[in-house]
Write a protein that holds these residues in place. Structure first.
Motif, PDB file in Angstrom:
ATOM      1  N   TYR A   1      -3.417   3.754   8.365  1.00  0.00           N
ATOM      2  CA  TYR A   1      -3.910   4.521   7.226  1.00  0.00           C
ATOM      3  C   TYR A   1      -2.733   5.007   6.384  1.00  0.00           C
ATOM      4  O   TYR A   1      -1.765   5.573   6.904  1.00  0.00           O
ATOM      5  CB  TYR A   1      -4.734   5.723   7.694  1.00  0.00           C
TER       6      TYR A   1
ATOM      7  N   GLU B   1      -9.077  -2.250   9.174  1.00  0.00           N
ATOM      8  CA  GLU B   1      -7.699  -1.859   9.461  1.00  0.00           C
ATOM      9  C   GLU B   1      -7.649  -0.557  10.261  1.00  0.00           C
ATOM     10  O   GLU B   1      -8.482   0.344  10.071  1.00  0.00           O
ATOM     11  CB  GLU B   1      -6.908  -1.681   8.155  1.00  0.00           C
TER      12      GLU B   1
ATOM     13  N   LEU C   1       0.834  -1.199   0.000  1.00  0.00           N
ATOM     14  CA  LEU C   1       0.000   0.000   0.000  1.00  0.00           C
ATOM     15  C   LEU C   1       0.872   1.254   0.000  1.00  0.00           C
ATOM     16  O   LEU C   1       0.546   2.252  -0.659  1.00  0.00           O
ATOM     17  CB  LEU C   1      -0.933  -0.017   1.211  1.00  0.00           C
TER      18      LEU C   1
ATOM     19  N   ARG D   1     -13.957   4.101   0.995  1.00  0.00           N
ATOM     20  CA  ARG D   1     -13.757   3.116  -0.066  1.00  0.00           C
ATOM     21  C   ARG D   1     -14.956   2.182  -0.094  1.00  0.00           C
ATOM     22  O   ARG D   1     -15.591   1.929   0.931  1.00  0.00           O
ATOM     23  CB  ARG D   1     -12.453   2.337   0.137  1.00  0.00           C
TER      24      ARG D   1
ATOM     25  N   ASP E   1     -11.397   1.959  -4.770  1.00  0.00           N
ATOM     26  CA  ASP E   1     -11.024   3.265  -4.240  1.00  0.00           C
ATOM     27  C   ASP E   1     -11.341   4.430  -5.190  1.00  0.00           C
ATOM     28  O   ASP E   1     -11.415   5.575  -4.760  1.00  0.00           O
ATOM     29  CB  ASP E   1      -9.533   3.290  -3.889  1.00  0.00           C
TER      30      ASP E   1
ATOM     31  N   SER F   1     -10.495  -0.608  -8.751  1.00  0.00           N
ATOM     32  CA  SER F   1      -9.605  -0.978  -7.652  1.00  0.00           C
ATOM     33  C   SER F   1      -8.165  -0.767  -8.091  1.00  0.00           C
ATOM     34  O   SER F   1      -7.722  -1.323  -9.107  1.00  0.00           O
ATOM     35  CB  SER F   1      -9.814  -2.443  -7.251  1.00  0.00           C
TER      36      SER F   1
ATOM     37  N   GLN G   1      -6.576  -7.992   0.792  1.00  0.00           N
ATOM     38  CA  GLN G   1      -7.507  -9.035   0.370  1.00  0.00           C
ATOM     39  C   GLN G   1      -6.757 -10.282  -0.067  1.00  0.00           C
ATOM     40  O   GLN G   1      -5.694 -10.212  -0.691  1.00  0.00           O
ATOM     41  CB  GLN G   1      -8.394  -8.526  -0.761  1.00  0.00           C
TER      42      GLN G   1
ATOM     43  N   PHE H   1      -8.864   7.850  -2.189  1.00  0.00           N
ATOM     44  CA  PHE H   1      -9.774   7.728  -1.056  1.00  0.00           C
ATOM     45  C   PHE H   1     -10.606   8.995  -0.864  1.00  0.00           C
ATOM     46  O   PHE H   1     -11.611   8.970  -0.154  1.00  0.00           O
ATOM     47  CB  PHE H   1      -9.001   7.427   0.230  1.00  0.00           C
TER      48      PHE H   1
ATOM     49  N   ILE I   1     -11.932  -4.480  -2.772  1.00  0.00           N
ATOM     50  CA  ILE I   1     -12.020  -3.109  -2.260  1.00  0.00           C
ATOM     51  C   ILE I   1     -11.749  -2.147  -3.415  1.00  0.00           C
ATOM     52  O   ILE I   1     -10.748  -2.286  -4.123  1.00  0.00           O
ATOM     53  CB  ILE I   1     -11.025  -2.878  -1.110  1.00  0.00           C
TER      54      ILE I   1
ATOM     55  N   ALA J   1      -5.599  -1.633  -6.243  1.00  0.00           N
ATOM     56  CA  ALA J   1      -4.763  -2.691  -5.654  1.00  0.00           C
ATOM     57  C   ALA J   1      -4.878  -3.958  -6.476  1.00  0.00           C
ATOM     58  O   ALA J   1      -5.595  -4.891  -6.117  1.00  0.00           O
ATOM     59  CB  ALA J   1      -5.173  -2.949  -4.212  1.00  0.00           C
TER      60      ALA J   1
ATOM     61  N   PHE K   1      -4.703  -3.872  -0.403  1.00  0.00           N
ATOM     62  CA  PHE K   1      -5.773  -3.587   0.549  1.00  0.00           C
ATOM     63  C   PHE K   1      -5.993  -4.737   1.531  1.00  0.00           C
ATOM     64  O   PHE K   1      -6.953  -4.714   2.300  1.00  0.00           O
ATOM     65  CB  PHE K   1      -7.075  -3.279  -0.200  1.00  0.00           C
TER      66      PHE K   1
ATOM     67  N   TRP L   1     -10.637   2.167   9.847  1.00  0.00           N
ATOM     68  CA  TRP L   1     -11.648   2.116   8.788  1.00  0.00           C
ATOM     69  C   TRP L   1     -12.963   1.593   9.374  1.00  0.00           C
ATOM     70  O   TRP L   1     -13.125   0.406   9.645  1.00  0.00           O
ATOM     71  CB  TRP L   1     -11.175   1.211   7.655  1.00  0.00           C
TER      72      TRP L   1
END
Length: 747
Positions: free
Chosen positions: A410, A407, A230, A503, A302, A311, A378, A416, A300, A313, A376, A540
């Motif tokens: 950040y 989570e 990230l 998100r 964004d 996404s 996943q 975002f 997820i 990610a 993210f 989050w």
């Protein structure tokens, strides 16, 4: 007593088949259960007939029995390590039952075999994910009642017609009721990550992923690899346009998944998230065993352009598993605010390469050599998940002010806070109006969530009616109804207008707990979208803007009347939404079956609730009944003797004839109560001889003369009542035990 009855052998074979079929149904499904039951009938019957022809003293099959039992003992430990304690126990029970068959010469071992089969049935109920398992309980009740009936009747008499069909039905219904109670109150083992993969039918491998995982294994510093990914993603936003998806890997997404929901792809159009209609069906996609309702994340998003979510990610970090297990976050990093979720997921329909898991996965047991993680956090599988796949996960959620967070860390990504270029200004105005009274980001987020839940309606049909145009403005200000992607998109954008990072998350809502099985049923319709917002530097926050869905919970799920009604109501709404407009034989039969199943579920669940809430009272009442049943042979004859005496003292006889008759009847009742059976046609003289043989003092000649004179002469006679009272009082004063012993010695 030697087991010789053909009927007992036949019905015992059926009992064994039902038990075996039930266990196979719980683990493997309908067809394996049917085939297993047929094989069990044939094998059990063959072995019993074979053993019945041999002599018990020189049993030639004893050695085989011992070898089978030894095999079960040897397999138990490795099976427990690999598959867990319950499957290992069931395999051991199967070997024990087979070994016992080769020694079943008599009824004692038959009863032992029935007990073993019942243990397997109970163990299968613990693992069963379907309320249809109750049918096996009912079938077992019927077959075992008939087996026990013949096992009791036939050794006593060769007259096979003694046990009539009415008695068979009575016994069957009694055992059906008992089986229903046992099924409803049998405990389900809590979900737990015990280091074993829970009975998965498939194993996943990918040599390329394994090579990548080996190269990156040495670079890991013990932290979650998603954090560094990230951070890298955030750094690239400084040099690359946030509108590009340059970090998307070449790995396939879920577009090839048999279960088609675009919310699980890397791009999703909110006006057409289900172009093939797969999500809108009555099919069960998965079962989850957990202590509380969960939201399982799959993707997820964004970035939003007003119509599509993207996404960022898409690059995956490959992680090697050690015997199917990996720990993503050290236990030392967990705080007192964390809620640990141990749960197991059983896939019932082919999915994509995503691994549905609740936020935040910290430990995974998955049937593979390697898995992947995106930025993210996943999880991804080396291949598309197939029906029959099972895995367990430990996730951590943070609880703050009664709400759950994903989570807590950040990393700032421009996406975002990104807003569509052509956003309707009325959306910002509405968000300002709702959030203005509140100071904290947490309070603003909750206010916006509740505004959508209370003022907008969920609508299945909007999936098909709102295609090919930008939907948010029309949803918020005109129709005020839509599907979950509308609700989630509207909330995410309204949060961003307030400067709150947000998100959109897609996955499965595992909140529909079956009150009969205890598992959470995930239907295709539970493919869902919700929102996570980073608030007040806490983490989050998980937000559920769609009123149709309940949202994740921090409380353990307990059976209640409200939960039962909610489950049935949700099933009815689902059937109504999925209802067919054409009335065909197939749709009518399907609707009838669903209605019958719901009725049985509703009744059974309320019975279960009754037993759960009243079990202390029922246990006490049952203990009292058990004590009375044990003491009844001692209490009943003494109570009967007291009644005889009380009835005699209450009699007001007018003539000597009546006095003598009542006393002699009372004496005869006392003797009968002690086990004496008076033969027909017994004269007064012979009766007095019997009393004399019992060492009862009496005036036998006077009593005989008076009795005969009253009954066979018209002349009056003086009756000495004390003679009769003396006999009765002497018999009564002996007590039941002494009188019964004298009667036994006499006979």
């Amino acid at each position: 007593m030697k087991l010789e009855s053909v009927k007992v052998v036949y019905w015992y074979s059926l009992v064994s088949a039902v038990a075996a079929g039930a266990v196979l149904f719980a683990y493997l499904g309908v067809m394996p259960a049917l085939l297993g039951a047929i094989m069990t009938v044939a094998v059990t019957h063959f072995i019993l007939v074979l053993v019945g022809r041999s002599d018990e003293q020189s049993n030639p099959y004893l050695k085989i029995s011992e070898q089978i039992a030894a095999m079960g003992i040897i397999l138990f430990l490795p099976l427990m390590i690999v598959y867990g304690p319950l499957p290992a126990l069931l395999v051991f029970i199967g070997f024990a039952h087979l070994a016992l068959l080769f020694q079943t010469h008599d009824y004692r071992r038959l009863y032992m075999g029935l007990a073993v089969g019942f243990t397997a049935l109970i163990a299968g109920a613990v693992e069963s994910k379907s309320g249809h398992y109750l049918l096996f309980f009912l079938a077992y009740s019927v077959t075992i009642s008939i087996t026990l009936g013949y096992a009791y009747i036939e050794p006593l008499s060769r007259n096979r017609s003694q046990w009539n069909p009415l008695d068979q039905l009575r016994a069957a219904f009694l055992l059906i009721g008992l089986a229903l109670i046992i099924y409803l109150i049998v405990p389900r083992f809590p979900a737990g990550n015990l280091g074993a993969i829970p009975g998965s039918d498939h194993f996943y491998e990918n040599s390329e992923w394994e090579q990548e995982a080996e190269q990156t294994d040495g670079k890991r510093d013990g932290n979650n690899p998603a954090d560094s990914m990230l951070q890298e993603l955030a750094e690239r936003f400084g040099t690359e346009s946030s509108h590009r998806n340059s970090d998307r890997s070449s790995d396939s997404d879920s577009s090839s998944s048999p279960f088609r929901y675009r919310g699980f792809d890397y791009e999703m159009e909110i006006d057409n998230p289900d172009d093939q209609g797969d999500r809108f069906s009555n099919d069960i996609v998965a079962h989850v065993r957990a202590d509380r309702p969960l939201y399982l994340r799959a993707r997820i998003f964004d970035r939003f352009d007003g119509l599509r979510w993207y996404s960022s990610a898409q690059r995956l970090s490959k992680l090697q598993l050690s015997r199917g297990e990996i720990e993503l976050q050290p236990a030392s990093d967990r705080t007192s605010q964390n809620v640990t979720e141990n749960y197991e997921v059983f896939i019932e329909r082919d999915l994509g390469d995503y691994i549905p898991a609740a936020a935040v996965p910290v430990k995974v047991n998955f049937p593979a050599t390697v898995i992947a993680l995106d930025a993210f956090g996943q999880l991804h599988s080396p291949g598309a998940l197939q029906s029959g796949t099972a895995y367990s996960v430990t996730s951590l959620r943070t609880v703050h002010k009664g709400r759950t967070f994903a989570e807590t860390d950040y990393v700032e990504l421009p996406n975002f806070r990104q807003l569509p270029e052509d956003i309707d200004p009325r959306i910002s105005q509405l968000a300002n109006q709702v959030a203005e009274p509140y100071d904290s980001q947490f309070a603003k987020a909750i206010a916006l969530e509740q505004h959508l839940r209370k003022n907008y309606a969920y609508d299945f049909d909007s999936i098909f009616k709102s295609q090919q145009h930008t939907p948010l403005s029309q949803f918020l200000f005109e129709t005020k109804k839509g599907h979950c992607e509308y609700f989630a998109s509207a909330l995410a954008i309204m949060l961003r207008t307030q400067g709150i990072p947000s998100r959109l998350v897609t996955g499965f809502s595992a909140t529909n707990q079956n009150p009969m099985t205890g598992y959470y049923d995930i239907y295709a319709l539970d493919g869902h979208a919700w929102v996570e917002a980073y608030v007040d530097n806490v983490g989050w926050l998980e937000l559920e803007p769609t009123a149709y869905y309940d949202g994740p919970s921090v409380e353990n799920e307990t059976l209640s009347a409200e939960q039962i009604n909610d489950y049935v109501e949700r099933q009815l709404r689902l059937q109504e939404a999925m209802g067919e407009t054409d009335y065909t034989l197939e749709t009518v039969l399907s609707a009838s079956w669903q209605a019958a199943y719901l009725l049985v579920t509703w009744v059974g669940a309320y019975l279960k609730l009754f037993f759960i809430n009243t079990w202390p009272l029922l246990s006490g009442f049952g203990a009292i009944l058990l004590c009375l049943w044990i003491a009844w042979p001692y209490i009943h004859p003494r109570w009967r003797a007291f009644q005889i005496k009380h009835r005699l003292s209450a009699v007001q006889a007018a003539t000597p004839d009546e006095v003598i008759t009542h006393h002699l009847q009372a004496i005869d009742d006392l003797l009968h109560n002690a086990g004496y059976r008076r033969p027909a046609g017994l004269t007064i003289e012979k009766m007095l001889d019997r009393l004399a043989a019992l060492d009862i003092p009496m005036h036998a000649k006077n009593i005989s003369r008076e009795f005969n004179h009253i009954h066979y002469s018209d002349k009056p006679v003086k009756v000495t009542l004390s003679h009769y009272r003396s006999i009765f009082e002497t018999l009564y004063s002996l007590g039941h035990t002494e009188l019964k012993q004298r009667v036994h010695n006499l006979q």
